[in-house]
Scaffold this active site. Structure first.
Site, PDB file in Angstrom:
ATOM      1  N   ASP A  50       5.123   9.226  -7.484  1.00 57.69           N
ATOM      2  CA  ASP A  50       5.878  10.310  -6.857  1.00 57.69           C
ATOM      3  C   ASP A  50       7.330  10.367  -7.313  1.00 57.69           C
ATOM      4  O   ASP A  50       7.928  11.443  -7.366  1.00 57.69           O
ATOM      5  CB  ASP A  50       5.855  10.154  -5.317  1.00 57.69           C
ATOM      6  CG  ASP A  50       4.528  10.567  -4.693  1.00 57.69           C
ATOM      7  OD1 ASP A  50       3.568  10.832  -5.442  1.00 57.69           O
ATOM      8  OD2 ASP A  50       4.460  10.620  -3.455  1.00 57.69           O
TER       9      ASP A  50
ATOM     10  N   GLY B 253       0.799  -1.240   0.000  1.00 52.80           N
ATOM     11  CA  GLY B 253       0.000   0.000   0.000  1.00 52.80           C
ATOM     12  C   GLY B 253       0.818   1.270   0.000  1.00 52.80           C
ATOM     13  O   GLY B 253       0.287   2.348  -0.256  1.00 52.80           O
TER      14      GLY B 253
ATOM     15  N   LYS C  13      -7.166  10.526   6.491  1.00 53.77           N
ATOM     16  CA  LYS C  13      -8.611  10.724   6.312  1.00 53.77           C
ATOM     17  C   LYS C  13      -9.383  10.100   7.474  1.00 53.77           C
ATOM     18  O   LYS C  13     -10.405  10.631   7.897  1.00 53.77           O
ATOM     19  CB  LYS C  13      -9.082  10.151   4.975  1.00 53.77           C
ATOM     20  CG  LYS C  13      -9.098  11.187   3.870  1.00 53.77           C
ATOM     21  CD  LYS C  13      -7.762  11.500   3.256  1.00 53.77           C
ATOM     22  CE  LYS C  13      -7.049  12.709   3.692  1.00 53.77           C
ATOM     23  NZ  LYS C  13      -5.753  12.929   3.042  1.00 53.77           N
TER      24      LYS C  13
ATOM     25  N   HIS D 239     -32.207  18.188  -6.126  1.00 51.12           N
ATOM     26  CA  HIS D 239     -32.392  19.262  -5.152  1.00 51.12           C
ATOM     27  C   HIS D 239     -32.886  18.660  -3.835  1.00 51.12           C
ATOM     28  O   HIS D 239     -33.770  17.821  -3.865  1.00 51.12           O
ATOM     29  CB  HIS D 239     -33.429  20.254  -5.670  1.00 51.12           C
ATOM     30  CG  HIS D 239     -33.725  21.353  -4.688  1.00 51.12           C
ATOM     31  ND1 HIS D 239     -32.843  22.390  -4.454  1.00 51.12           N
ATOM     32  CD2 HIS D 239     -34.795  21.568  -3.883  1.00 51.12           C
ATOM     33  CE1 HIS D 239     -33.375  23.205  -3.546  1.00 51.12           C
ATOM     34  NE2 HIS D 239     -34.543  22.731  -3.174  1.00 51.12           N
TER      35      HIS D 239
ATOM     36  N   ALA E  67      -2.047  10.178  -5.133  1.00 51.24           N
ATOM     37  CA  ALA E  67      -2.264   8.747  -5.301  1.00 51.24           C
ATOM     38  C   ALA E  67      -2.922   8.446  -6.643  1.00 51.24           C
ATOM     39  O   ALA E  67      -2.503   7.529  -7.359  1.00 51.24           O
ATOM     40  CB  ALA E  67      -3.137   8.236  -4.161  1.00 51.24           C
TER      41      ALA E  67
END
Ligand code: FAD
Ligand code: NAD
Length: 466
Positions: free
Chosen positions: A312, A39, A51, A444, A320
């Protein structure tokens, strides 16, 4: 010696997605990861744990500041810091377990160890017990990044820490100074400020999250300040010192006036650097740029045609989903498929509350490049949905080409902006116009209606809904 069609080095979002796509396309696939869990940064010490903590601390903050107005009375609200961190660890484990499952389901061979190139054709994988040599037809380097620092600041992982150490603290800090008001800086500031840590952000630039449209940073600054974060823009840090029980930060403003602040922890969030240590690239013809990123061409190929790199470690947006796109792209390119990544249509999201999300050009970019644009901006305070949920901070802003109505940029700070931005990505990817975007039906009441109103305004019509 073992032989594979594709060997992937690193199991972050770039690596694991590449490995899965490779196996799906029928290649004999190997993934090598030096840590025990798969991971990479994102799953273990990045996207997912942050998160989890952002959600927990958001609930805690709502319990303190919003429940009463909703008519919910709580007598004793108490922070169980260890439980919060325990839940965060469980969320991470569920994700790493999921990756283990995906690797076996797709029959991907997994090796634990550090992969190091012996030459352009062969790698050596070393762990605590053995060293194995592997040859593959193609290699994909997805080795990621590590936190950077600045001159005068040594990360000792005790008092002068990075986001990684902040994710394994044992007690709530009473105070924290964060160097850098970029994405990590503001997300970490939110987590700790919400649970009562006295947080100071020291940022060199004129804005928070300065690479995004500046109006977003300005608005976020107001919101964080209102919540109690001490934000010092235009200040640069030049030294830190661990005093044993705390840490000191030395910084100066643009005129050179010096100041010092002391806190339990100093969290360094000044960007991340490519991680190439241990890869043995010196034994290959792979080249690095002057900042240490692996150089690749438009097919993500390094100077060695069968060695690709993604994520990266090649620079660009350190996200990610950018790494994932590149992982799939490389494997499909090896497979002879042709597609293209539109880097300007990769969204950026900051998970503060409200969330901040962006895709496409910023106002600053369009102005600087003399590209004409209309602005449509609609505040969340005028949204019925936002009023119902007491999430009235923020706005949705769209930048639209005045002649053809092409959507050039979408910038949102507001509740669920992270999910809303997908719509802006579609608008830009398929080059639909602002009129197309306001003519479709929006449920809505929803937060998404703020975007419909912004498209209407950018097209010269007034807002029509609340
Ligand atoms: P990484 O995820 O860094 O994975 C690289 C892997 O390669 C590592 O597991 C490493 O151990 C392994 N490796 C390296 N060298 C070798 C070797 N020689 N042999 C074997 N294995 C090796 N991005 C988002 O999009 N959304 C977010 O919400 C978000 N939140 C973040 C929060 C934090 C605190 C941080 C630090 C980052 C966050 N990011 C987020 C950024 C995201 O984590 C990175 O962009 C992403 O992880 C990059 O993926 P990658 O596959 O390139 O590398
Ligand atoms: P960043 O580049 O976003 O921010 C670093 C900040 O530090 C900049 O604003 C810079 O001006 C400031 N700075 C540099 N030197 C300084 C000094 N001497 N004094 C004061 N301020 C200084 O980097 P980051 O926040 O460390 O994040 C690293 C990467 O991780 C980012 O590229 C980001 O994309 C990724 N990330 C993404 C998410 C997300 O997608 N939600 C979350 C966290 C991290």
């Amino acid at each position: 010696m073992e032989y594979y069609d594709i060997a992937v080095i690193g199991s972050g979002p770039g690596g694991y997605v590449a490995a899965i796509r490779s196996a799906q396309l029928g290649y004999k696939t190997l993934i090598i990861e030096k840590y025990d869990t798969l991971g990479g940064t994102c799953t273990n010490v990045g996207c997912i744990p942050t998160k989890a903590l952002l959600d927990s601390t958001h609930h805690y903050s709502d319990a303190h500041h919003q429940f009463k107005e909703h008519g919910i009375k709580l007598e004793h609200i108490e922070l169980d810091f260890s439980q919060m961190y325990k839940r965060k660890a469980e969320v991470v484990s569920k994700n790493t377990d999921g990756l283990n499952f995906l690797m076996s389901k797709n029959k991907i061979t997994r090796l634990k160890g550090t992969a190091s190139f012996v030459n352009n054709m062969t790698i050596r994988v070393t762990n605590d017990t053995e060293t194995i040599e592997v040859t593959a037809q193609n290699y994909i380097i997805a080795s990621g990044s590590k936190p950077s620092t600045i001159p005068g600041v040594t990360i000792d992982k005790q008092r002068i820490i990075t986001s990684t150490e902040a994710l394994s603290l044992e007690q709530k800090p009473e105070s924290m100074v964060i160097i850098g008001g970029g994405v990590i800086g503001v997300e970490m500031a939110s987590i700790f400020n919400r649970i009562g840590t006295k947080v100071t952000i020291l940022e060199y630039a004129d804005y928070l999250i300065a690479t995004m449209d500046h109006e977003l940073g300005k608005n976020l600054q107001k919101i964080l300040k209102k919540e109690g974060v001490d934000i010092r823009l235009n200040h640069s840090v030049y030294k830190t010192q661990n005093t044993g029980s705390s840490a000191q930060v030395f910084f100066k403003d643009k005129n050179g006036a010096e100041e010092t602040v002391e806190a339990d922890y100093v969290l360094v969030a000044v960007g991340r650097s490519p991680y190439v240590k241990g890869l043995g690239l010196e034994n290959t013809d792979v080249q690095l740029d002057d900042r240490g990123f692996i150089k690749v061409n438009e097919n993500n190929q390094t100077a060695v045609s069968n060695i690709y790199a993604v994520g990266d470690v090649i620079g660009g947006a350190m996200l990610a989903h950018k790494a994932e796109e590149e992982g799939v792209f490389v494997v499909e390119t090896i497979n002879g498929q042709k597609h293209h990544i539109h880097y300007n249509r990769i969204p950026s999201v900051v998970y503060t509350w409200p969330e901040v999300a962006s895709v496409g050009y910023t106002e600053e970019y369009l102005t600087k490049n003399n590209i004409p644009f209309n602005v449509g901006k609609f505040p969340f305070s005028a949204s019925a949905r936002a009023r119902a949920s007491m999430d009235t901070d923020g706005f949705a802003k769209v930048l639209v080409d005045p002649r053809y109505g092409e959507v050039l940029g979408v910038h949102v700070i507001g509740a669920r902006a992270a999910d809303l931005i997908a719509q802006g990505v579609i608008a830009q990817e398929y080059e639909v116009t602002a009129e197309d975007m306001f003519r479709i039906s929006y449920a809505h009441p929803t937060y998404s209606e703020t975007l419909k109103e912004a498209y209407l305004i950018a097209s010269g019509q007034g807002a029509i809904n609340i």
